[in-house]
Design a protein around this motif. Structure first.
Motif, PDB file in Angstrom:
ATOM      1  N   HIS A   1       0.537  -1.155  -0.454  1.00  0.00           N
ATOM      2  CA  HIS A   1       0.166   0.116   0.204  1.00  0.00           C
ATOM      3  C   HIS A   1       1.224   1.478  -0.167  1.00  0.00           C
ATOM      4  O   HIS A   1       0.145   2.409  -0.242  1.00  0.00           O
ATOM      5  CB  HIS A   1      -0.847   0.304   1.273  1.00  0.00           C
ATOM      6  CG  HIS A   1      -0.295  -0.155   2.516  1.00  0.00           C
ATOM      7  ND1 HIS A   1      -0.087  -1.141   3.166  1.00  0.00           N
ATOM      8  CD2 HIS A   1       0.296   0.833   3.252  1.00  0.00           C
ATOM      9  CE1 HIS A   1       0.739  -1.536   3.970  1.00  0.00           C
ATOM     10  NE2 HIS A   1       0.243  -0.114   4.521  1.00  0.00           N
TER      11      HIS A   1
ATOM     12  N   ILE B   1     -10.141  -8.640  12.981  1.00  0.00           N
ATOM     13  CA  ILE B   1      -9.849  -8.162  12.462  1.00  0.00           C
ATOM     14  C   ILE B   1      -9.452  -9.034  11.376  1.00  0.00           C
ATOM     15  O   ILE B   1      -8.439  -9.972  10.905  1.00  0.00           O
ATOM     16  CB  ILE B   1      -7.932  -7.994  13.359  1.00  0.00           C
ATOM     17  CG1 ILE B   1      -7.483  -6.593  14.109  1.00  0.00           C
ATOM     18  CG2 ILE B   1      -6.730  -7.001  11.453  1.00  0.00           C
ATOM     19  CD1 ILE B   1      -6.823  -5.837  14.728  1.00  0.00           C
TER      20      ILE B   1
ATOM     21  N   ARG C   1      -0.748  -6.457   8.836  1.00  0.00           N
ATOM     22  CA  ARG C   1       0.543  -6.949   8.018  1.00  0.00           C
ATOM     23  C   ARG C   1       1.995  -7.315   9.017  1.00  0.00           C
ATOM     24  O   ARG C   1       1.885  -6.820   9.987  1.00  0.00           O
ATOM     25  CB  ARG C   1       1.077  -5.272   7.825  1.00  0.00           C
ATOM     26  CG  ARG C   1      -0.119  -4.565   7.099  1.00  0.00           C
ATOM     27  CD  ARG C   1       0.054  -3.550   6.986  1.00  0.00           C
ATOM     28  NE  ARG C   1      -1.845  -3.235   6.114  1.00  0.00           N
ATOM     29  CZ  ARG C   1      -2.505  -1.880   6.596  1.00  0.00           C
ATOM     30  NH1 ARG C   1      -1.672  -0.847   7.064  1.00  0.00           N
ATOM     31  NH2 ARG C   1      -3.288  -1.605   5.939  1.00  0.00           N
TER      32      ARG C   1
ATOM     33  N   ASP D   1      -5.516  -1.174  12.596  1.00  0.00           N
ATOM     34  CA  ASP D   1      -4.609  -2.528  11.272  1.00  0.00           C
ATOM     35  C   ASP D   1      -3.555  -2.672  12.323  1.00  0.00           C
ATOM     36  O   ASP D   1      -2.861  -1.979  13.060  1.00  0.00           O
ATOM     37  CB  ASP D   1      -3.834  -1.323  10.974  1.00  0.00           C
ATOM     38  CG  ASP D   1      -5.207  -0.331   9.463  1.00  0.00           C
ATOM     39  OD1 ASP D   1      -6.276  -1.282   9.066  1.00  0.00           O
ATOM     40  OD2 ASP D   1      -4.877   0.931   8.505  1.00  0.00           O
TER      41      ASP D   1
ATOM     42  N   LEU E   1      -4.169   1.761  14.813  1.00  0.00           N
ATOM     43  CA  LEU E   1      -2.414   1.029  14.974  1.00  0.00           C
ATOM     44  C   LEU E   1      -2.744   0.329  16.076  1.00  0.00           C
ATOM     45  O   LEU E   1      -1.874   0.831  17.012  1.00  0.00           O
ATOM     46  CB  LEU E   1      -1.462   1.643  14.304  1.00  0.00           C
ATOM     47  CG  LEU E   1      -0.983   2.305  13.489  1.00  0.00           C
ATOM     48  CD1 LEU E   1      -1.945   3.072  12.437  1.00  0.00           C
ATOM     49  CD2 LEU E   1       0.276   2.261  12.945  1.00  0.00           C
TER      50      LEU E   1
ATOM     51  N   ASP F   1      -0.137   3.418   6.294  1.00  0.00           N
ATOM     52  CA  ASP F   1      -1.252   3.603   5.425  1.00  0.00           C
ATOM     53  C   ASP F   1      -1.958   5.121   5.494  1.00  0.00           C
ATOM     54  O   ASP F   1      -2.112   5.217   6.720  1.00  0.00           O
ATOM     55  CB  ASP F   1      -2.621   2.558   4.716  1.00  0.00           C
ATOM     56  CG  ASP F   1      -3.203   2.638   4.163  1.00  0.00           C
ATOM     57  OD1 ASP F   1      -2.683   4.092   3.257  1.00  0.00           O
ATOM     58  OD2 ASP F   1      -4.130   2.130   3.119  1.00  0.00           O
TER      59      ASP F   1
ATOM     60  N   ASP G   1      -6.648  -8.496   5.976  1.00  0.00           N
ATOM     61  CA  ASP G   1      -6.498  -7.909   4.430  1.00  0.00           C
ATOM     62  C   ASP G   1      -5.571  -6.803   5.621  1.00  0.00           C
ATOM     63  O   ASP G   1      -4.202  -5.829   4.696  1.00  0.00           O
ATOM     64  CB  ASP G   1      -6.094  -7.874   3.250  1.00  0.00           C
ATOM     65  CG  ASP G   1      -8.091  -7.283   3.622  1.00  0.00           C
ATOM     66  OD1 ASP G   1      -8.268  -6.613   4.713  1.00  0.00           O
ATOM     67  OD2 ASP G   1      -8.670  -7.097   2.687  1.00  0.00           O
ATOM     68  N   ARG G   2      -6.285  -6.520   6.554  1.00  0.00           N
ATOM     69  CA  ARG G   2      -5.600  -5.295   7.771  1.00  0.00           C
ATOM     70  C   ARG G   2      -4.820  -6.040   8.961  1.00  0.00           C
ATOM     71  O   ARG G   2      -4.302  -5.627   9.470  1.00  0.00           O
ATOM     72  CB  ARG G   2      -6.751  -4.991   8.082  1.00  0.00           C
ATOM     73  CG  ARG G   2      -7.596  -4.441   7.100  1.00  0.00           C
ATOM     74  CD  ARG G   2      -8.769  -4.118   7.746  1.00  0.00           C
ATOM     75  NE  ARG G   2      -8.786  -2.741   8.815  1.00  0.00           N
ATOM     76  CZ  ARG G   2      -9.888  -2.344   9.796  1.00  0.00           C
ATOM     77  NH1 ARG G   2     -10.628  -2.649   9.626  1.00  0.00           N
ATOM     78  NH2 ARG G   2      -9.611  -1.035  10.433  1.00  0.00           N
TER      79      ARG G   2
ATOM     80  N   THR H   1      -5.897   6.766   5.932  1.00  0.00           N
ATOM     81  CA  THR H   1      -6.747   6.505   6.305  1.00  0.00           C
ATOM     82  C   THR H   1      -6.750   6.727   8.124  1.00  0.00           C
ATOM     83  O   THR H   1      -5.681   6.910   7.804  1.00  0.00           O
ATOM     84  CB  THR H   1      -7.101   5.087   6.859  1.00  0.00           C
ATOM     85  OG1 THR H   1      -6.038   3.565   7.306  1.00  0.00           O
ATOM     86  CG2 THR H   1      -6.959   4.189   4.747  1.00  0.00           C
TER      87      THR H   1
ATOM     88  N   TYR I   1      -0.146  -4.968  13.190  1.00  0.00           N
ATOM     89  CA  TYR I   1       1.373  -5.167  12.712  1.00  0.00           C
ATOM     90  C   TYR I   1       2.146  -5.764  13.588  1.00  0.00           C
ATOM     91  O   TYR I   1       1.749  -5.452  15.011  1.00  0.00           O
ATOM     92  CB  TYR I   1       2.316  -3.569  12.636  1.00  0.00           C
ATOM     93  CG  TYR I   1       1.979  -2.305  11.696  1.00  0.00           C
ATOM     94  CD1 TYR I   1       2.046  -2.294   9.968  1.00  0.00           C
ATOM     95  CD2 TYR I   1       0.452  -1.620  12.287  1.00  0.00           C
ATOM     96  CE1 TYR I   1       1.803  -1.562   9.225  1.00  0.00           C
ATOM     97  CE2 TYR I   1      -0.409  -0.569  10.913  1.00  0.00           C
ATOM     98  CZ  TYR I   1       0.415  -0.527   9.648  1.00  0.00           C
ATOM     99  OH  TYR I   1      -0.256   0.271   8.648  1.00  0.00           O
TER     100      TYR I   1
ATOM    101  N   SER J   1      -7.591   5.124  10.564  1.00  0.00           N
ATOM    102  CA  SER J   1      -8.258   3.619  11.553  1.00  0.00           C
ATOM    103  C   SER J   1      -6.105   3.996  12.103  1.00  0.00           C
ATOM    104  O   SER J   1      -5.595   4.120  12.396  1.00  0.00           O
ATOM    105  CB  SER J   1      -7.669   2.500  10.530  1.00  0.00           C
ATOM    106  OG  SER J   1      -8.742   2.173   9.669  1.00  0.00           O
TER     107      SER J   1
END
Length: 534
Positions: free
Chosen positions: A99, A516, A522, A494, A410, A403, A519-520, A406, A496, A408
């Motif tokens: 992204h 979650i 990482r 999102d 983290l 990203d 695809d969100r 957005t 991580y 959202s």
């Protein structure tokens, strides 16, 4: 998520004979190469010639597939900091489209020198889903007679056809055949390569025990996913760009392809035929052309590698050091990415480390390194490196980036030295002036392992939108992913993840259970972590 052992250019400036830098003391003798003891293969029939690649022009067309859809999975990024001992764990899902584009260097392209054959900088992040070959039923030879009619209710249901293009079906059939003898395939592959092309042997690390199956595994998995063009091309382009630092040239690819098919044809003899060989030739030609084209394009805008001088070496614990370096020219990257690193004490051996900060105005780069048993590079960086030493850096890679389109929240989960890229992500959000919620979980086995907790708590005091929680296994009596789940739900965040492979696996499952979507999420590529050795 490369890290892997690979090779660098041996042009009189790295490795044998003089070196592009001279270490303070000579390294200890490398373990004997297991490749040197490989049985010399018999020179039998060679496979169909791999057509020359690397000429200007469009890449060969991949086998037709009207609906190439990448499988669902979590996004992947940097490999674990200093992960060394490979372990057998399930492969990670393929990364979604990045992204945030990787930056490119603004400095002139550095001329590449003759170097090694392509090696697997990062074992492939694709899931391995080899389809088993159909089992043919043995025919019974009986006197010819008119068969009795079969009642309609008892008619056998035709077996479902194997999914994929004709080439993909043939490729997977060969891979299923060689899977039980993968070690033999690997040894024979390298034996063929070094016997038929002895000039290439010196371009690999002196000790092949850490190299072993990385190159072959990357090639096989890429071929297996030949139908998944979107994911495959992105992966191969990154691989091709990364291989520039080894001095890889277009003429090396046919030699590797020839030996790959030679090894497969020997150990898949039970199913091998001209059609299968042709499918492998087409697949390998496509793979190599994508890598060559990506390297050629990258050469116009970025150097193949950067020299970097160690400016500070801060021991945080007896086995963890924060190493800060100054590259010899601008090094553009994004917070959350990683690079490959080579030391003067172990030429032609590269390891992956994440950047421990967002890009700085002074251009300095920091890495968190944990020395692990038998870790050549990590032990050299922790116990041997000093300010003034020179290392080499490969290009930045990885898609575990923020990203900024957005708002959202983290959710950042870092275990051990995996806190390094998490810290970089926090700094990145702060520098963009955003006030989105950031929840950090810092996991460690003991409080002694929370070597960077003071830094994270200072960031929390400065930024009211940041929350930092330390999770210590021995005190909480629960694993980090379980603790994260308990603080949920996280369906508006999102996620991580960065840390050891086991934490990544359980963490992804815990986050999915918390709502979650994949695809969100990482995270570090588990396949890269497994092969990160050292």
């Amino acid at each position: 998520m490369d890290a892997p052992t690979t090779t660098s250019a041996d042009n009189g400036s790295s490795g044998g004979g003089g070196g592009w830098f001279t270490p303070r003391a000579n390294p200890t003798t490398a373990p004997d190469s297991d490749a040197e003891t490989a049985e010399r293969p018999a020179e039998g029939r060679r496979p169909a010639a791999i057509r020359p690649v690397g000429r200007p022009g469009a890449a060969p067309e991949a086998p037709a597939d009207d609906t190439p859809a990448p499988p669902d999975g979590a996004r992947t990024g940097a490999p674990d900091q200093g992960r060394e001992a490979p372990e057998s764990i399930p492969p990670s899902a393929p990364p979604a489209a990045q992204h945030a584009p990787s930056p490119t260097a603004s400095s002139p392209a550095a001329a590449t020198s003759p170097g090694p054959v392509p090696t697997a900088l990062t074992p492939t992040p694709f899931a391995s889903t080899v389809a088993s070959p159909p089992t043919a039923a043995a025919e019974e030879h009986a006197p010819a007679q008119r068969p009795a009619p079969v009642p309609p209710a008892e008619e056998a249901t035709p077996a479902p056809a194997e999914a994929g293009s004709p080439d993909a079906v043939l490729i997977r059939r060969a891979m299923a055949e060689v899977a039980p003898v993968s070690d033999k395939v690997t040894s024979y592959f390298y034996a063929l390569l070094f016997v038929r092309h002895p000039d290439l042997r010196s371009l690999f690390p002196a000790a092949m025990d850490t190299q072993r199956d990385r190159l072959l595994r990357a090639l096989l998995t890429a071929a297996e996913h030949i139908d998944n063009k979107d994911v495959l091309v992105d992966y191969l382009q990154n691989l091709g760009r990364g291989h520039r630092k080894y001095g890889t040239r277009a003429e090396h690819y046919p030699a590797v392809g020839e030996c790959l098919i030679g090894a497969l044809s020997k150990y898949a003899a039970g199913v091998w035929n001209p059609e299968m060989e042709a499918a492998w030739v087409r697949a390998y030609t496509t793979i190599s052309q994508v890598m060559i084209d990506a390297a050629a394009a990258d050469e116009l805008r970025a150097p193949a590698w950067w020299y970097a001088e160690i400016v500070t070496h801060d021991m945080r614990t007896p086995d963890v050091a924060v190493v800060t370096v100054r590259p010899d020219q601008p090094y553009p990257f994004l917070a959350g990415q990683y690079t490959s690193l080579e030391t003067p004490w172990w030429p032609r051996i590269w390891r992956h480390y994440s950047f421990a900060s967002a890009p700085r105005s002074d251009g300095l780069l920091s890495f968190h390194v944990k020395a692990v048993p038998a870790g050549w590079v990590s032990n050299a960086l922790v116990h041997r490196a000093r300010p003034g030493d020179i290392i080499r850096l490969g290009p930045p890679a990885g898609s575990m980036t923020v990203d900024h389109t957005t708002d959202s929240g983290l959710l950042c989960v870092g275990g051990g030295t995996g806190i390094a890229p998490i810290k970089a992500l926090v700094e990145d959000v702060a520098e963009h002036g955003e006030r989105r919620s950031v929840e950090v979980f810092y996991g460690a086995r003991t409080d002694h392992d929370l070597y960077d907790i003071d830094t994270m708590l200072r960031l929390q005091q400065t930024h009211p939108w940041l929350s930092v929680r330390a999770i210590i296994d021995q005190q909480a009596h629960q694993q980090l992913p379980d603790a994260v789940r308990a603080y949920g739900p996280w369906n508006e965040f999102d996620a991580y993840l960065s840390g050891p492979p086991g934490m990544i696996r359980s963490g992804v499952n815990a986050l999915r259970d918390s709502g979650i979507p994949s695809d969100r999420i990482r995270h570090d590529s588990v396949e890269e972590l497994v092969a990160a050795g050292s």
